[in-house]
Design an enzyme around this catalytic site. Structure first.
Site, mmCIF file in Angstrom:
data_model
loop_
_atom_site.group_PDB
_atom_site.id
_atom_site.type_symbol
_atom_site.label_atom_id
_atom_site.label_comp_id
_atom_site.label_asym_id
_atom_site.label_seq_id
_atom_site.Cartn_x
_atom_site.Cartn_y
_atom_site.Cartn_z
ATOM 1 N N TYR A 1 5.931 4.748 -0.333
ATOM 2 C CA TYR A 1 6.400 3.795 0.678
ATOM 3 C C TYR A 1 7.891 3.954 0.903
ATOM 4 O O TYR A 1 8.678 3.924 -0.038
ATOM 5 C CB TYR A 1 6.089 2.388 0.188
ATOM 6 C CG TYR A 1 6.202 1.300 1.220
ATOM 7 C CD1 TYR A 1 5.180 1.075 2.131
ATOM 8 C CD2 TYR A 1 7.311 0.467 1.263
ATOM 9 C CE1 TYR A 1 5.255 0.050 3.058
ATOM 10 C CE2 TYR A 1 7.403 -0.560 2.182
ATOM 11 C CZ TYR A 1 6.374 -0.766 3.082
ATOM 12 O OH TYR A 1 6.462 -1.792 4.000
ATOM 13 N N SER B 1 1.784 6.671 -5.323
ATOM 14 C CA SER B 1 1.947 5.316 -4.787
ATOM 15 C C SER B 1 1.331 5.241 -3.392
ATOM 16 O O SER B 1 0.131 5.447 -3.235
ATOM 17 C CB SER B 1 3.417 4.911 -4.797
ATOM 18 O OG SER B 1 3.565 3.538 -4.525
ATOM 19 N N GLN B 2 2.125 4.998 -2.335
ATOM 20 C CA GLN B 2 1.555 5.052 -0.988
ATOM 21 C C GLN B 2 0.970 6.436 -0.721
ATOM 22 O O GLN B 2 -0.091 6.565 -0.089
ATOM 23 C CB GLN B 2 2.617 4.740 0.059
ATOM 24 C CG GLN B 2 2.091 4.852 1.494
ATOM 25 C CD GLN B 2 3.176 4.679 2.534
ATOM 26 O OE1 GLN B 2 3.268 3.642 3.178
ATOM 27 N NE2 GLN B 2 4.012 5.690 2.704
ATOM 28 N N ASP C 1 2.314 -1.328 -14.669
ATOM 29 C CA ASP C 1 2.675 -1.219 -13.251
ATOM 30 C C ASP C 1 2.560 -2.580 -12.568
ATOM 31 O O ASP C 1 1.470 -3.154 -12.479
ATOM 32 C CB ASP C 1 1.738 -0.216 -12.575
ATOM 33 C CG ASP C 1 2.218 0.250 -11.215
ATOM 34 O OD1 ASP C 1 3.034 -0.455 -10.605
ATOM 35 O OD2 ASP C 1 1.755 1.310 -10.765
ATOM 36 N N HIS D 1 5.592 1.538 -12.708
ATOM 37 C CA HIS D 1 5.164 2.253 -11.507
ATOM 38 C C HIS D 1 5.646 3.701 -11.468
ATOM 39 O O HIS D 1 5.131 4.502 -10.687
ATOM 40 C CB HIS D 1 5.638 1.493 -10.270
ATOM 41 C CG HIS D 1 5.005 1.987 -8.998
ATOM 42 N ND1 HIS D 1 3.640 2.105 -8.843
ATOM 43 C CD2 HIS D 1 5.548 2.424 -7.822
ATOM 44 C CE1 HIS D 1 3.367 2.573 -7.637
ATOM 45 N NE2 HIS D 1 4.505 2.783 -6.997
#
Length: 327
Positions: free
Chosen positions: A91, A188-189, A278, A307
């Site tokens: 992101y 992640s994203q 996370d 994360h």
């Protein structure tokens, strides 16, 4: 540090309880069919000052024909058609500068690193990919999570997931690439987009050699909104704080983009990773998507990490896993 989610033995048994939309397949089949226009791939050689890697600036037609930017990195002096790793970003990230790259071309493979439309602000670089459809979205909280969230037809990630499928088609179409050895990855994203791309690839006629989602985002939205205390999920809460009464409408939209559902449709092997501390992508939501993956699968668990996940440790594991599948 206090645990943010379930104990590991319960994570292994956790399942998402949100039913998928009855018309989920119809929605995505129609979306991809509406965007089955020419890829219009343009490659331009870039001088990065690096002698071991050749780099090309890539543009292709994504959702609605909008131009999407990417870098194609190739090992210098390569011969024949190469395996390719297609990478998506976290992101706010993007493809960055052309000399910034993961180790894939140094391993002897092609590497297509793809922008996320409307993002890239934390990465910088050149020629960012805009999102021309964002201007038509109604009022939303700053960021991407609530852009167009009133409807699945207008939601931001409808465009992003379609761009991702188109990127796989681009990779498979390149003369430097072996179309039978396409692998997709991201964190992640980027991990979320990886799952979505793998789940939707069969609808687009793309056969993947594997998928490597790293601490993936956008899984089990309802639980994520309940327990994620950092990262982009709170954007949705902030939006609903102002737009009172839209909760179920928003959750209905998000359900079309939940990677728990799209993971069920993936047909390739996968290597997941999860971090048990996370607070951005809660581990139970990662396990929810992992549980639905029907093909060969394994998951790397980082018990004491947030994360950031495994970082270089996970990269080393991915290199070995990819080598076993790409040669």
């Amino acid at each position: 540090m206090p645990r943010v989610d379930l104990p590991l033995d319960q994570l292994l048994e956790y399942r998402c309880t949100t039913p998928e939309p009855d018309d989920l397949d119809e929605f995505w089949t129609t979306t991809l069919a509406e965007n089955d226009h020419p890829l219009d791939v343009v490659l331009s050689r870039v001088d990065t000052g690096l002698t071991l890697v050749e780099t090309y600036d890539v543009t292709f037609a994504g959702y609605g024909g909008a131009p999407i930017k990417a870098w194609l990195h190739l090992p210098a002096g390569h011969q024949g058609r190469l395996p390719v790793v297609v990478q998506f970003h976290g992101y706010s990230g993007g493809r960055g500068l052309p000399q910034q790259m993961a180790p894939w071309p140094l391993a002897g493979w092609a590497h297509l690193t793809v922008d996320t439309r409307g993002q890239g602000w934390s990465q910088g670089g050149v020629d960012p990919t805009p999102d021309p459809d964002a201007a038509a979205a109604s009022s939303h909280y700053p960021g991407s999570m609530t852009s167009g969230v009133e409807s699945p037809q207008t939601y931001f990630y409808r465009r992003v997931y379609t761009d991702a499928v188109r990127a796989l088609q681009v990779a498979a179409s390149l003369e430097q690439v072996d179309p039978d050895r396409v692998l997709v990855t991201g964190g992640s994203q980027g991990g979320a987009i990886t799952i979505a791309a793998a789940g939707l690839a069969p609808k687009a006629g793309v056969r993947l050699a594997g998928a490597m989602p790293d601490v993936p985002f956008l899984c089990d939205f309802r639980r994520s909104l309940e327990i994620a205390s950092a990262g982009p999920y709170p954007e949705i809460e902030a939006y609903l704080k102002g737009w009172r009464g839209r909760g179920e409408q928003v959750l209905n939209t998000l359900n079309y983009f939940d990677n728990v559902h799209l993971a069920r449709r993936a047909e390739c092997p996968t290597l997941f990773s999860v971090a048990l501390l996370d607070t951005v992508c809660p581990p139970s939501t990662v396990y929810a998507a992992y549980a639905e993956w029907r093909a060969e699968k394994e998951i790397a668990v980082y018990e004491y990490n947030g994360h950031e996940g495994g970082q270089a440790y996970q990269q080393a594991r991915q290199l070995g896993w990819a080598r076993a599948r790409l040669g």
